[in-house]
Design an enzyme around this catalytic site. Structure first.
Site, short mmCIF file in Angstrom:
data_model
loop_
_atom_site.label_atom_id
_atom_site.label_comp_id
_atom_site.label_asym_id
_atom_site.label_seq_id
_atom_site.Cartn_x
_atom_site.Cartn_y
_atom_site.Cartn_z
CG HIS A 1 -2.02 1.00 1.17
ND1 HIS A 1 -1.85 2.32 1.53
CD2 HIS A 1 -3.33 0.88 0.77
CE1 HIS A 1 -3.00 2.97 1.37
NE2 HIS A 1 -3.89 2.13 0.91
CG ASP B 1 -7.90 -2.39 -2.73
OD1 ASP B 1 -9.06 -1.94 -2.64
OD2 ASP B 1 -6.89 -1.68 -2.66
#
Length: 427
Positions: A305, A362
């Site tokens: 991320h 996600d």
């Protein structure tokens, strides 16, 4: 750290205040830098620049911390509801029961959209992407709700905020219904915010729709986990648009447009497509080897991320939620087994540990949304639905910030220096 930062430039010394927030890194206040030094800072992507003050959301990427108004995201996702989190972000405190009931009642009674908006949908092609539709329809709301576009009126700001939060599920569901050729479903005020959205999306007029409580809870968690995430690209876009004095509907439409980018809102779709490409757990070592190969463009989607350099705190909640949804719907999908095994293998691999490539939100959310029945084209629209709460809260905070100025980033110019025009016949 001292209370001032010293800068030497052009043979002169300058001092700038160092500001401290309630938590997080200190910030050097360079607002007078250009005026005093005739120089700018160079920070592509603004990754080392604080563009505003905010009391909404705090992220510590190294520690894997995400707080909304001080409350850990894990606690909110586990024990709260999306309406509670929406109230918290907008008002600063968790609501008492009567406050929550009043807020929920208000949002529920704003869920219907103007009947003429249906004409907008008929102007799109059947295969239009839901995000294209949402950009257009949300931007058009200001043409229907003139009584809540005066940004200087606190009452109108509140009404606009409630309208945006309430109508976004209706608009998203209408976008889906239009794409599959089914009639629009009106909201049902007896249902929860999330249950109402599920019914408007998957229900049909020919028969009653029963909301599955496990799916409803899972979707509520997904909405909570995506409600706000500090000054990301789309939130910064909302603030930048708002800094010019644009009406709130236009600002949120701008946020939707930014979120549409695959590097921002489309990551869960990419992660699901990757899991489907892997297909079965026995092929995982092959794809892990490819991810390590510097000469192979393949990347493991859903890992790592931009901010988190530790385990994404939202992913922990998602992993548990995936199991609950699959058990409730009796789904037998190899994608889920691939996801679990891939996470297990990656987290025990020195390469991923060293590079801190942990699963993010996600990685699992796409699997859940697919199991519920959403096509991948709807994933980013669902993200926009949830993030509207954060966008609205950030917009309200920006409007009332006395330090707020119209956004005007500077640049490092590298083009031609001044030159004289040559008539076309002489070139």
């Amino acid at each position: 750290m001292s209370d001032t930062a010293k800068l030497s430039l052009g043979g002169k010394d300058f001092e700038y205040p160092v500001l401290s927030g309630s938590v997080g890194p200190d910030v050097v206040d360079i607002r007078k830098l250009y005026g005093q030094t005739d120089a700018f800072t160079y920070d592509p992507g603004f990754t080392s620049t604080a563009s505003c003050q905010s009391k909404l959301t705090y992220i510590d990427g190294d520690q894997g911390v995400l707080l909304h108004r001080g409350y850990p995201i894990g606690e909110l996702a586990e024990s709260s509801s999306f309406m509670e989190v929406a109230y918290l972000l907008l008002n600063g405190e968790l609501p008492a029961k009567d406050e929550l009931d009043k807020f929920t009642y208000t949002i529920t009674r704003h869920t219907m959209v103007h009947e003429q908006l249906a004409n907008f949908f008929r102007g799109f092609r059947r295969d239009a992407h839901p995000m294209a539709i949402m950009c257009g329809v949300v931007g058009a709301l200001s043409a229907f709700y003139h009584d809540s576009t005066d940004i200087h009126d606190p009452v109108q700001r509140v009404i606009a905020s409630h309208r945006l939060i309430a109508k976004m599920p209706t608009i998203a569901a209408m976008a889906y219904k239009y794409s599959v050729g089914q009639p629009f479903m009106y909201p049902d005020n007896s249902l929860s915010y999330t249950g109402n959205f599920l019914r408007m999306t998957f229900g049909v007029p020919a028969e009653p729709y029963e909301v599955n409580p496990v799916v409803e809870r899972a979707m509520d968690r997904i909405f909570i986990l995506h409600a706000d995430h500090e000054q990301n690209a789309s939130t910064s876009t909302v603030r930048l648009a708002g800094s010019s004095g644009a009406n709130p509907f236009a600002c949120i439409a701008a946020g939707i447009a930014c979120l549409w980018g695959p590097a921002h809102g489309g990551a869960n779709e990419a992660a699901l497509n990757m899991l489907r490409e892997i297909g079965t757990p026995d092929r995982i070592p092959e794809f892990i080897a490819r991810a390590k190969d510097k000469n192979d463009p393949f990347r493991l989607m859903g890992f790592g991320h931009r901010v988190y350099k530790n385990y994404d705190p939202r992913a922990t909640v998602m992993q548990k939620t995936v199991r609950e949804v699959f058990d409730a719907l009796k789904v037998s999908d190899p994608v889920f087994e691939v996801a679990l095994r891939l996470e297990e293998m990656a987290l025990s691999d020195d390469y991923f540990i060293e590079k801190k490539l942990f699963p993010n939100v996600d990685f699992y959310s796409g699997v859940i949304l697919s199991a519920v029945g959403f096509p991948t084209s709807m994933f980013t629209a669902l993200f926009a639905l949830a993030r509207t709460v954060g966008w609205v809260a950030q917009w309200n905070e920006m409007i009332t910030d006395p330090d707020q100025k119209i956004g005007r980033p500077r640049q490092l110019y590298t083009g031609p220096t001044q030159r004289s025009y040559v008539p076309v016949g002489e070139r």
